[in-house]
Design an enzyme around this catalytic site. Structure first.
Site, PDB file in Angstrom:
ATOM      1  CB  CYS A  63      21.433   0.731 -80.528  1.00  0.00           C
ATOM      2  SG  CYS A  63      20.848   0.380 -82.202  1.00  0.00           S
ATOM      3  N   GLY A  64      19.141  -0.541 -79.303  1.00  0.00           N
ATOM      4  CA  GLY A  64      17.888  -1.248 -79.035  1.00  0.00           C
ATOM      5  C   GLY A  64      17.551  -2.230 -80.144  1.00  0.00           C
ATOM      6  N   GLY A  66      19.591  -2.260 -83.192  1.00  0.00           N
ATOM      7  CA  GLY A  66      20.762  -2.403 -84.070  1.00  0.00           C
ATOM      8  C   GLY A  66      20.685  -1.508 -85.289  1.00  0.00           C
ATOM      9  N   GLY A  68      19.857   1.923 -85.687  1.00  0.00           N
ATOM     10  CA  GLY A  68      20.512   3.232 -85.604  1.00  0.00           C
ATOM     11  C   GLY A  68      22.017   3.111 -85.631  1.00  0.00           C
ATOM     12  CG  HIS A  96      28.848 -13.620 -99.933  1.00  0.00           C
ATOM     13  ND1 HIS A  96      27.699 -14.033-100.570  1.00  0.00           N
ATOM     14  CD2 HIS A  96      29.705 -14.687 -99.976  1.00  0.00           C
ATOM     15  CE1 HIS A  96      27.837 -15.281-100.991  1.00  0.00           C
ATOM     16  NE2 HIS A  96      29.038 -15.707-100.629  1.00  0.00           N
ATOM     17  NE  ARG A 107      15.409  -0.744 -75.787  1.00  0.00           N
ATOM     18  CZ  ARG A 107      15.416   0.582 -75.978  1.00  0.00           C
ATOM     19  NH1 ARG A 107      14.940   1.095 -77.096  1.00  0.00           N
ATOM     20  NH2 ARG A 107      15.891   1.380 -75.038  1.00  0.00           N
ATOM     21  NE  ARG A 130      30.220 -15.010-106.584  1.00  0.00           N
ATOM     22  CZ  ARG A 130      30.502 -16.063-105.810  1.00  0.00           C
ATOM     23  NH1 ARG A 130      31.724 -16.582-105.819  1.00  0.00           N
ATOM     24  NH2 ARG A 130      29.582 -16.591-105.025  1.00  0.00           N
TER      25      ARG A 130
HETATM   26  C1  RB5 Z   1      16.993   4.165 -78.101  1.00  0.00           C
HETATM   27  O1  RB5 Z   1      15.746   4.255 -77.476  1.00  0.00           O
HETATM   28  C2  RB5 Z   1      16.837   3.488 -79.451  1.00  0.00           C
HETATM   29  O2  RB5 Z   1      16.253   4.349 -80.348  1.00  0.00           O
HETATM   30  C3  RB5 Z   1      18.180   2.999 -79.938  1.00  0.00           C
HETATM   31  O3  RB5 Z   1      18.733   2.135 -79.009  1.00  0.00           O
HETATM   32  C4  RB5 Z   1      18.189   2.248 -81.254  1.00  0.00           C
HETATM   33  O4  RB5 Z   1      17.273   1.184 -81.224  1.00  0.00           O
HETATM   34  C5  RB5 Z   1      18.057   3.044 -82.483  1.00  0.00           C
HETATM   35  O5  RB5 Z   1      18.071   2.537 -83.591  1.00  0.00           O
END
Ligand code: RB5
Length: 144
Positions: A63-64, A66, A68, A96, A107, A130
């Site tokens: 995502c933008g 990572g 979310g 691990h 992004r 472990r």
């Molecule tokens: C979308 O604008 C953005 O919120 C999503 O890609 C991500 O970065 C969320 O964690």
């Protein structure tokens, strides 16, 4: 076989990573999204998580940032999604943490670093020993 998914913030990087994976001779299942039109990342995280669990393969989420994607995927029992930023975190997420999904940001992460992380993630085995006890304790948290 590896499964990959992204939201609009990760679309361009996902397309590049798909080519990279195919060039490595690995099959890749793309569960979307398929354009830069805005979508909700939890929907894609769930698709990748289900594919990983049903097919016993590793997954990639972009995502933008990572963040979310990793938060959402880790809500699914059996998923250990690691938000990675470099070769070290990618390597140790497998060795691990036995991560079954890697997440990173379209992004925040350049394409060459992303390729390096994917190559390492897909080729590194879990150390076991472990670390298995700790993974078992993570799994027990799913019962709370
Ligand atoms: C979308 O604008 C953005 O919120 C999503 O890609 C991500 O970065 C969320 O964690």
């Amino acid at each position: 076989m590896v499964v990959i998914g992204c939201d609009h913030g990760g679309f361009e990087l996902k397309e590049q990573i798909k080519v990279f994976i195919k060039d490595m001779g690995e099959a890749v299942e793309d569960v979307g999204t398929y354009s830069t039109d805005a979508v909700d990342y939890p929907d894609i995280a769930l698709k990748v998580a289900r594919y990983v669990l049903e097919n016993g393969v590793l997954g990639i989420l972009i995502c933008g940032s990572g963040i979310g994607m990793s938060i959402a995927a880790n809500k699914v029992n059996g998923i250990r999604c690691a938000l990675c930023h470099d070769a070290y975190t990618a390597e140790f997420s497998r060795r691990h943490n036995n991560a079954n999904i890697i997440a990173f940001g379209g992004r925040t992460t350049g394409v060459e670093i992303a390729k390096q992380m994917v190559k390492i993630f897909l080729s590194t085995e879990f150390d076991g020993g472990r670390h298995q006890r700790r993974i078992d304790k993570i799994s027990s948290l799913e019962e709370l």
